[in-house]
Design an enzyme around this catalytic site. Structure first.
Site, mmCIF file in Angstrom:
data_model
loop_
_atom_site.group_PDB
_atom_site.id
_atom_site.type_symbol
_atom_site.label_atom_id
_atom_site.label_comp_id
_atom_site.label_asym_id
_atom_site.label_seq_id
_atom_site.Cartn_x
_atom_site.Cartn_y
_atom_site.Cartn_z
ATOM 1 N N ARG A 147 40.124 36.872 45.117
ATOM 2 C CA ARG A 147 39.496 37.903 44.302
ATOM 3 C C ARG A 147 39.223 39.139 45.142
ATOM 4 N NH1 ARG A 147 35.921 35.658 41.062
ATOM 5 N NH2 ARG A 147 34.572 37.417 40.731
ATOM 6 N N GLU A 167 36.008 37.283 29.599
ATOM 7 C CA GLU A 167 34.973 36.773 28.721
ATOM 8 C C GLU A 167 34.192 37.994 28.234
ATOM 9 O OE1 GLU A 167 32.468 33.860 30.615
ATOM 10 O OE2 GLU A 167 31.264 33.636 28.806
ATOM 11 N N LYS A 184 29.294 40.477 37.324
ATOM 12 C CA LYS A 184 28.645 40.908 36.084
ATOM 13 C C LYS A 184 27.133 40.663 36.101
ATOM 14 C CE LYS A 184 32.196 39.560 33.448
ATOM 15 N NZ LYS A 184 32.725 38.522 32.593
HETATM 16 P P1 ATP Z 1 32.245 37.954 37.093
HETATM 17 O O1 ATP Z 1 32.182 36.923 38.174
HETATM 18 O O2 ATP Z 1 32.036 39.343 37.568
HETATM 19 O O3 ATP Z 1 31.382 37.617 35.913
HETATM 20 P P2 ATP Z 1 34.392 36.753 35.790
HETATM 21 O O4 ATP Z 1 35.469 36.153 36.592
HETATM 22 O O5 ATP Z 1 33.379 35.847 35.224
HETATM 23 O O6 ATP Z 1 33.735 37.925 36.599
HETATM 24 P P3 ATP Z 1 35.943 37.094 33.484
HETATM 25 O O7 ATP Z 1 35.700 37.973 32.314
HETATM 26 O O8 ATP Z 1 35.808 35.646 33.288
HETATM 27 O O9 ATP Z 1 34.960 37.589 34.599
HETATM 28 O O10 ATP Z 1 37.307 37.438 34.205
HETATM 29 C C1 ATP Z 1 38.494 37.861 33.598
HETATM 30 C C2 ATP Z 1 39.598 37.805 34.609
HETATM 31 O O11 ATP Z 1 39.349 38.709 35.671
HETATM 32 C C3 ATP Z 1 39.748 36.422 35.222
HETATM 33 O O12 ATP Z 1 41.120 36.061 35.212
HETATM 34 C C4 ATP Z 1 39.240 36.593 36.607
HETATM 35 O O13 ATP Z 1 39.904 35.746 37.500
HETATM 36 C C5 ATP Z 1 39.531 38.064 36.911
HETATM 37 N N1 ATP Z 1 38.594 38.584 37.890
HETATM 38 C C6 ATP Z 1 37.255 38.651 37.789
HETATM 39 N N2 ATP Z 1 36.709 39.146 38.926
HETATM 40 C C7 ATP Z 1 37.735 39.415 39.756
HETATM 41 C C8 ATP Z 1 37.834 39.942 41.092
HETATM 42 N N3 ATP Z 1 36.756 40.290 41.783
HETATM 43 N N4 ATP Z 1 39.068 40.089 41.626
HETATM 44 C C9 ATP Z 1 40.160 39.761 40.925
HETATM 45 N N5 ATP Z 1 40.148 39.251 39.685
HETATM 46 C C10 ATP Z 1 38.948 39.077 39.099
HETATM 47 MG MG MG Z 2 33.320 34.340 34.024
#
Ligand code: ATP
Ligand code: MG
Length: 600
Positions: free
Chosen positions: A300, A65, A310
């Site tokens: 994760r 995102e 984030k």
């Molecule tokens: P955050 O919780 O930090 O905001 P997010 O999951 O909301 O992270 P996205 O931009 O939605 O961030 O994630 C993009 C991709 O990265 C998704 O497929 C998500 O599953 C993966 N991802 C995010 N954080 C992790 C993590 N800590 N370990 C592995 N994959 C991750």
């Molecule tokens: Mg997200």
């Protein structure tokens, strides 16, 4: 050596097998996806019909995102998805999940593309660039919602948010049907179209799938599909005032892109039945291409001593606890890059930690070790970080000569370079002790050491200021002991110290970075009032700026070139603040882990 040259996967990395590979192996063995057609771009069933067979054996995707910069957790996801695509002759798409108009910005899109390239994610395959934006699918999301309404599988709910919350039920109690659930199809369609036309205020109506309010899985209790949001979108402008919910949009994005294996983190496991329900219905109505994508969850990445979320990273930036998203202390990819971490180190790390279905914590030292290992390809240089002057009393003033250190101890093919040697040298303050502790082999009055790649010297004494602080060390050199000459081994010594000629040194700003937090789990310990605050655990010593003396060749280092400063660690010429002829160096990682050994 520059980081680009360092980005190849180290040869000792073995492709560890994992449960995701097993699923893909089975799917390939049973030809699950071989009949899929593909017109070359994403589209619905009509668009993909009668098109050639998809040349990609599998399709995965990395779907960020664009509401922040990528962090170390994303690195795991990127490398996992792109590696699988490469291994199985498939494609990994970079897809921006930009269906939420708020918080999303173009600067994040650009930053993410840059980081994906940097870490080695290559989305060009089969002559096409597979870079997609979910906001390009808004018409599909909308049309499919109408399809669901037409089949009486979705309805417009006009309850307030509070009413909806109170009728949703709990983990142990079923939910209650909304009074609007029995609305007729025609009325639902009309209301939905009015929502789209901007005739209704935010919060007055939402569209929900009609599944089962008594389902033990809360996600199947008539999940929301569309909401009204009179918001400007960074790509579609003011065209839309209704936006699809993430859990509705995501499966459709996968289907439109012919994704075969949609890999996500464990918290989405409870959403899988909704993902499957939605795609099965849309396939039944002939809306999307088949066979359908499947969602697979993995745990994760959680790392100690940093925070990967984030929301918290944004707080650190907004409240100026760090100098921006690319601060070298930040666990962002742009931060890591400035710090001197390299893609090969992340690749090694991701291979080493593997993929699993159970949540666990990885110690930050594992990543640091992988970076160290990957950075070992760097050329060596001498640098004095905490200087003390060494005067060689029997070396003529005004004279200098060259010494020839190898650029890499294990790679003779990288050659040698000339380093000037003269009467006055900088050495590390720690390399002299007036009264040596037991087992100290370096400089103290009467002792002999080798100046690396130069001569053996004997310490004579030291000068001190009025406070008793040592200001210079005096010694004599043994002219016949120069490294590389016949007499080099004639005198045996135990200590071996590095140095930089005072007259020739490059005086340089060096930034010593360390871990962002001083405890493994920031924000976990409660204060006397039971409150927790991760900011209390910030490591105040995570950034130190010093003036160091470097061997003169480092003056020509290009931005982002990495080196090992002998006995200190790996350093990179800062890609932002360096100017030609005046690089500034950042410490990526020390040579040894001072945290696990209890030194910190
Ligand atoms: P955050 O919780 O930090 O905001 P997010 O999951 O909301 O992270 P996205 O931009 O939605 O961030 O994630 C993009 C991709 O990265 C998704 O497929 C998500 O599953 C993966 N991802 C995010 N954080 C992790 C993590 N800590 N370990 C592995 N994959 C991750
Ligand atoms: Mg997200």
């Amino acid at each position: 050596m520059s980081t680009n040259k360092n980005s190849a996967l180290p040869s000792d990395v073995v492709q560890t097998s994992n449960f995701i590979r097993n699923i893909i192996d089975d799917d390939l063995a049973t030809h699950k996806y071989t009949s899929r057609t593909w017109r070359g771009t994403p589209g619905d069933a009509a668009a993909q019909k009668n098109q050639p067979v998809d040349p990609a054996k599998i399709r995965t995707r990395f779907p960020p995102e664009p509401n922040g910069y990528l962090h170390f957790g994303h690195a795991k996801s990127i490398l996992l998805n792109f590696n699988l695509a490469n291994t199985y002759d498939g494609v990994c798409h970079l897809r921006f999940d930009d269906t939420n108009p708020e918080k999303e910005e173009q600067q994040f899109v650009d930053g993410i593309i840059d980081s994906v390239h940097w870490i080695g994610g290559d989305y060009k395959k089969f002559g096409k660039e597979h870079l997609y934006f979910a906001s390009d699918y808004f018409d599909y999301f909308y049309a499919f919602a109408e399809t669901l309404i037409e089949h009486d599988l979705a309805y417009v709910d006009s309850q307030s948010a509070d009413e909806m919350r109170s009728t949703r039920g709990t983990l142990t109690e079923p939910g209650k049907n909304s009074p609007f659930r029995s609305r007729g199809i025609a009325e639902n369609l009309q209301l939905f179209r009015e929502m789209k036309a901007g005739k209704h205020a935010e919060g007055t109506h939402i569209v929900r799938a009609k599944i089962d309010m008594a389902s033990p899985n809360i996600n199947l209790r008539d999940p929301a599909i569309y909401r009204i949001k009179h918001a400007h979108h960074h790509r579609t402008g003011d065209k839309w005032c209704i936006y699809p919910m993430y859990a509705y949009a995501h499966p459709i994005e996968d289907a439109l892109e012919n994704i075969t294996h949609s890999i996500c983190t464990l918290e989405f496991a409870d959403q899988r039945p909704w993902y499957d329900w939605l795609l099965a219905k849309l396939a039944e109505f002939g809306a999307i291409n088949t066979p359908l994508p499947q969602q697979i969850e993995f745990s994760r990445l959680n790392l100690t001593y940093i925070i990967i979320s984030k929301r918290y990273l944004k707080q650190l930036v907004d409240q100026k606890h760090v100098d921006g998203w690319d601060d070298p202390r930040m666990p962002t990819l742009i931060g890591a890059r400035r710090r001197g971490f390299i893609p090969a180190g992340f690749k090694l790390f991701v291979e080493r930690i593997g993929v699993s279905k159970s949540d666990s914590w990885i110690d930050l030292s594992v990543l640091e070790d992988c970076q160290r290992e990957a950075l070992n390809v760097c050329e060596r240089r001498m640098a004095v970080l905490n200087p003390l002057k060494l005067i060689i009393d029997n070396y003529p003033a005004g004279q200098s000569e060259e010494c020839f250190p190898p650029n890499h101890p294990q790679q003779p093919e990288l050659g040698k370079r000339a380093v000037p040697f003269s009467r006055e040298l900088w050495i590390e303050r720690e390399d002299f002790e007036e009264t040596p502790p037991k087992g100290y082999f370096r400089l103290f009055p009467g002792n002999m050491v080798r100046l690396r790649y130069g001569f053996v010297i004997r310490c004579i004494g030291a000068e001190k200021d009025s406070a008793g602080k040592v200001t210079a060390v005096h010694c004599e050199y043994l002219p016949e002991t120069k490294s590389g000459t016949a007499g080099a081994d004639s005198v045996k010594v135990k200590g071996n110290i590095h140095w930089v000629s005072v007259q020739h040194a490059y005086e340089c700003e060096v930034r010593l970075f360390d871990r962002l937090f001083k405890v493994p789990h920031p924000g976990r310990a409660a204060d006397a009032n039971g409150a927790t605050n991760f900011l209390d655990d910030l490591n105040p010593n995570a950034k130190q700026i010093i003036t160091a003396y470097l061997e003169p060749s480092l003056k020509l280092a290009e931005a982002e070139a990495s080196y090992q400063f002998e006995r200190h660690g790996y350093f990179v010429a800062d890609r932002v603040d360096s100017t030609p002829g005046k690089p500034i160096f950042n410490r990526a990682v020390t040579l040894r882990d001072g945290w696990s050994s209890g030194q910190k």
